[in-house]
Structure formats: C-alpha cells, structure tokens
Design a protein around this motif. Structure first.
Motif, PDB file in Angstrom:
ATOM      1  N   PRO A 142     -19.690 -11.112  -2.629  1.00 42.61           N
ATOM      2  CA  PRO A 142     -18.421 -10.515  -2.236  1.00 42.61           C
ATOM      3  C   PRO A 142     -18.518  -9.633  -0.989  1.00 42.61           C
ATOM      4  CG  PRO A 142     -19.287  -9.431  -4.186  1.00 42.61           C
ATOM      5  CD  PRO A 142     -20.177 -10.594  -3.897  1.00 42.61           C
ATOM      6  N   VAL A 143     -17.532  -9.782  -0.111  1.00 43.33           N
ATOM      7  CA  VAL A 143     -17.353  -8.933   1.057  1.00 43.33           C
ATOM      8  C   VAL A 143     -15.873  -8.585   1.079  1.00 43.33           C
ATOM      9  CG1 VAL A 143     -17.459  -8.802   3.575  1.00 43.33           C
ATOM     10  CG2 VAL A 143     -19.222 -10.058   2.323  1.00 43.33           C
ATOM     11  N   PHE A 144     -15.560  -7.314   1.091  1.00 50.99           N
ATOM     12  CA  PHE A 144     -14.157  -6.886   1.006  1.00 50.99           C
ATOM     13  C   PHE A 144     -13.647  -6.283   2.307  1.00 50.99           C
ATOM     14  CE2 PHE A 144     -15.668  -6.890  -3.381  1.00 50.99           C
ATOM     15  CZ  PHE A 144     -14.733  -7.745  -3.919  1.00 50.99           C
ATOM     16  N   GLY A 145     -14.409  -6.385   3.365  1.00 51.69           N
ATOM     17  CA  GLY A 145     -13.967  -5.877   4.661  1.00 51.69           C
ATOM     18  C   GLY A 145     -15.155  -5.609   5.546  1.00 51.69           C
ATOM     19  N   PRO A 146     -14.881  -5.237   6.790  1.00 56.66           N
ATOM     20  CA  PRO A 146     -15.975  -4.938   7.709  1.00 56.66           C
ATOM     21  C   PRO A 146     -16.817  -3.754   7.212  1.00 56.66           C
ATOM     22  CG  PRO A 146     -13.868  -5.089   8.867  1.00 56.66           C
ATOM     23  CD  PRO A 146     -13.578  -5.108   7.402  1.00 56.66           C
ATOM     24  N   ALA A 196       5.498 -12.826  -0.488  1.00 56.96           N
ATOM     25  CA  ALA A 196       6.399 -13.376   0.526  1.00 56.96           C
ATOM     26  C   ALA A 196       7.863 -13.283   0.084  1.00 56.96           C
ATOM     27  CB  ALA A 196       6.032 -14.828   0.824  1.00 56.96           C
ATOM     28  N   GLY A 197       8.092 -13.334  -1.221  1.00 52.51           N
ATOM     29  CA  GLY A 197       9.448 -13.301  -1.751  1.00 52.51           C
ATOM     30  C   GLY A 197      10.065 -11.924  -1.832  1.00 52.51           C
ATOM     31  N   ALA A 198       9.296 -10.888  -1.581  1.00 49.37           N
ATOM     32  CA  ALA A 198       9.825  -9.517  -1.654  1.00 49.37           C
ATOM     33  C   ALA A 198       9.273  -8.690  -0.489  1.00 49.37           C
ATOM     34  CB  ALA A 198       9.451  -8.885  -2.995  1.00 49.37           C
ATOM     35  N   PRO A 199       9.680  -9.028   0.749  1.00 48.48           N
ATOM     36  CA  PRO A 199       9.116  -8.337   1.912  1.00 48.48           C
ATOM     37  C   PRO A 199       9.406  -6.841   1.958  1.00 48.48           C
ATOM     38  CG  PRO A 199      10.922  -9.780   2.572  1.00 48.48           C
ATOM     39  CD  PRO A 199      10.626 -10.055   1.123  1.00 48.48           C
ATOM     40  N   ALA A 200      10.511  -6.402   1.398  1.00 46.38           N
ATOM     41  CA  ALA A 200      10.794  -4.966   1.397  1.00 46.38           C
ATOM     42  C   ALA A 200       9.770  -4.203   0.555  1.00 46.38           C
ATOM     43  CB  ALA A 200      12.199  -4.700   0.867  1.00 46.38           C
ATOM     44  N   GLN A 201       9.298  -4.828  -0.494  1.00 45.22           N
ATOM     45  CA  GLN A 201       8.334  -4.193  -1.390  1.00 45.22           C
ATOM     46  C   GLN A 201       6.893  -4.470  -0.967  1.00 45.22           C
ATOM     47  OE1 GLN A 201       8.768  -5.425  -5.472  1.00 45.22           O
ATOM     48  NE2 GLN A 201       7.326  -3.930  -6.231  1.00 45.22           N
ATOM     49  N   PHE A 202       6.625  -5.691  -0.489  1.00 46.50           N
ATOM     50  CA  PHE A 202       5.250  -6.113  -0.216  1.00 46.50           C
ATOM     51  C   PHE A 202       5.004  -6.477   1.242  1.00 46.50           C
ATOM     52  CE2 PHE A 202       5.985  -7.392  -4.706  1.00 46.50           C
ATOM     53  CZ  PHE A 202       5.042  -6.570  -5.306  1.00 46.50           C
ATOM     54  N   GLY A 203       5.837  -5.995   2.151  1.00 42.72           N
ATOM     55  CA  GLY A 203       5.760  -6.399   3.548  1.00 42.72           C
ATOM     56  C   GLY A 203       4.416  -6.207   4.219  1.00 42.72           C
ATOM     57  N   LYS A 204       3.700  -5.156   3.886  1.00 39.22           N
ATOM     58  CA  LYS A 204       2.399  -4.897   4.523  1.00 39.22           C
ATOM     59  C   LYS A 204       1.232  -5.258   3.620  1.00 39.22           C
ATOM     60  CE  LYS A 204       1.916  -1.132   6.891  1.00 39.22           C
ATOM     61  NZ  LYS A 204       1.900   0.302   7.230  1.00 39.22           N
ATOM     62  N   THR A 205       1.489  -5.999   2.558  1.00 40.82           N
ATOM     63  CA  THR A 205       0.447  -6.383   1.611  1.00 40.82           C
ATOM     64  C   THR A 205      -0.376  -7.528   2.175  1.00 40.82           C
ATOM     65  OG1 THR A 205       1.808  -5.695  -0.244  1.00 40.82           O
ATOM     66  CG2 THR A 205       0.050  -7.231  -0.728  1.00 40.82           C
ATOM     67  N   ALA A 206      -1.675  -7.484   1.941  1.00 41.68           N
ATOM     68  CA  ALA A 206      -2.569  -8.562   2.371  1.00 41.68           C
ATOM     69  C   ALA A 206      -3.289  -9.137   1.155  1.00 41.68           C
ATOM     70  CB  ALA A 206      -3.594  -8.027   3.360  1.00 41.68           C
ATOM     71  N   VAL A 207      -3.587 -10.423   1.227  1.00 40.77           N
ATOM     72  CA  VAL A 207      -4.382 -11.089   0.198  1.00 40.77           C
ATOM     73  C   VAL A 207      -5.694 -11.484   0.853  1.00 40.77           C
ATOM     74  CG1 VAL A 207      -4.553 -13.056  -1.368  1.00 40.77           C
ATOM     75  CG2 VAL A 207      -2.342 -11.929  -1.013  1.00 40.77           C
ATOM     76  N   VAL A 208      -6.809 -10.992   0.303  1.00 37.67           N
ATOM     77  CA  VAL A 208      -8.136 -11.265   0.843  1.00 37.67           C
ATOM     78  C   VAL A 208      -8.936 -12.010  -0.209  1.00 37.67           C
ATOM     79  CG1 VAL A 208     -10.249 -10.223   1.706  1.00 37.67           C
ATOM     80  CG2 VAL A 208      -8.054  -9.203   2.280  1.00 37.67           C
ATOM     81  N   ALA A 209      -9.458 -13.172   0.166  1.00 36.96           N
ATOM     82  CA  ALA A 209     -10.257 -13.970  -0.759  1.00 36.96           C
ATOM     83  C   ALA A 209     -11.738 -13.645  -0.574  1.00 36.96           C
ATOM     84  CB  ALA A 209     -10.012 -15.451  -0.519  1.00 36.96           C
ATOM     85  N   TYR A 210     -12.468 -13.640  -1.675  1.00 33.52           N
ATOM     86  CA  TYR A 210     -13.902 -13.357  -1.624  1.00 33.52           C
ATOM     87  C   TYR A 210     -14.670 -14.347  -2.481  1.00 33.52           C
ATOM     88  CZ  TYR A 210     -13.455 -11.247  -6.237  1.00 33.52           C
ATOM     89  OH  TYR A 210     -13.212 -11.044  -7.568  1.00 33.52           O
ATOM     90  N   ASP A 211     -15.934 -14.500  -2.147  1.00 32.71           N
ATOM     91  CA  ASP A 211     -16.846 -15.348  -2.917  1.00 32.71           C
ATOM     92  C   ASP A 211     -17.485 -14.461  -3.978  1.00 32.71           C
ATOM     93  OD1 ASP A 211     -18.995 -16.798  -3.943  1.00 32.71           O
ATOM     94  OD2 ASP A 211     -19.596 -17.583  -1.984  1.00 32.71           O
ATOM     95  N   PRO A 212     -17.279 -14.731  -5.270  1.00 33.03           N
ATOM     96  CA  PRO A 212     -17.836 -13.863  -6.301  1.00 33.03           C
ATOM     97  C   PRO A 212     -19.365 -13.787  -6.279  1.00 33.03           C
ATOM     98  CG  PRO A 212     -16.713 -15.748  -7.296  1.00 33.03           C
ATOM     99  CD  PRO A 212     -16.505 -15.829  -5.826  1.00 33.03           C
ATOM    100  N   ALA A 213     -20.034 -14.788  -5.691  1.00 33.63           N
ATOM    101  CA  ALA A 213     -21.493 -14.770  -5.617  1.00 33.63           C
ATOM    102  C   ALA A 213     -21.989 -13.825  -4.518  1.00 33.63           C
ATOM    103  CB  ALA A 213     -22.024 -16.178  -5.365  1.00 33.63           C
TER     104      ALA A 213
END
Length: 110
Positions: free
Chosen positions: A103-107, A84-101
């Motif tokens: 894991p699902v990383f997307g559809p 959030a503090g560097a939108p020019a560098q990370f503007g399209k970055t996403a943070v996805v949380a997963y359950d280690p037991a």
C-alpha cells in the motif's frame, strides 16, 4: 485487527452509523476490511473549505481474478458514482486505489 478471507458481507447499525464488514464464516475469498459508509458523508462536507476527503479503496486489478476482484470493482464503482452524484457534498472528494500487498497512500512526507 486480523482480517480473514470472506465472501459474505454483513451490515449492522451501531448507533447512528451503519457498519459493513466481511462475514468471517465464509471461507475462500479475498480478505476484506470494515467499511463505515457514514464516515465519508460526515467528513467530506467538513473538509470542503480546508482540505478534501480521500477514500482509499483496494485496486481491483491487484486482486486475483474472480469474485474478490469483482467485489472490489463494484465497491470502487459504487463510491465513484455516489461522489459524482452529489457534487455539493462530495465535490472535493478523491478516490485513491492501493495494492493491499504494497500500500501507498500518497507521496512521501505528504
């Protein structure tokens, strides 16, 4: 590789990249995976035009209450603040949380 339960975190410089990893000598804590902080700083800007960088983090609520959960929450909060503090560098970055037991990383088929 096998990941061992740990509490301490160790940082080392490997060439130009700083590597953070769990100290295997500290027992009784949540398993932890290596983190290479510079990777997001390299890949996120490169993916701005034709994609996006996705950071996968452990879902804190999927970890038993205590120091392990606190660590995962601090890690997630730190990444979100960094992005959030560097939108020019990370503007399209996403943070996805997963359950280690379970894991699902997307559809499926994505």
């Amino acid at each position: 590789p096998d990941y061992v339960a740990s509490e301490a975190v160790t940082k080392e410089k490997v060439g130009p990249i700083e590597v953070t990893y769990a100290d295997a000598t500290a027992a009784g804590q949540v398993p932890n995976r290596p983190v290479v902080p510079a990777i997001d700083e390299i890949l996120a800007p490169l993916l701005q035009d034709k994609g996006r960088y996705v950071a996968a983090v452990v879902e804190p609520m999927a970890v038993p209450e205590g120091r392990g959960r606190d660590y995962q929450q601090r890690s997630r909060d730190s990444l979100e603040k960094k992005y959030a503090g560097a939108p020019a560098q990370f503007g399209k970055t996403a943070v996805v949380a997963y359950d280690p037991a379970k894991p699902v990383f997307g559809p499926a088929n994505s």
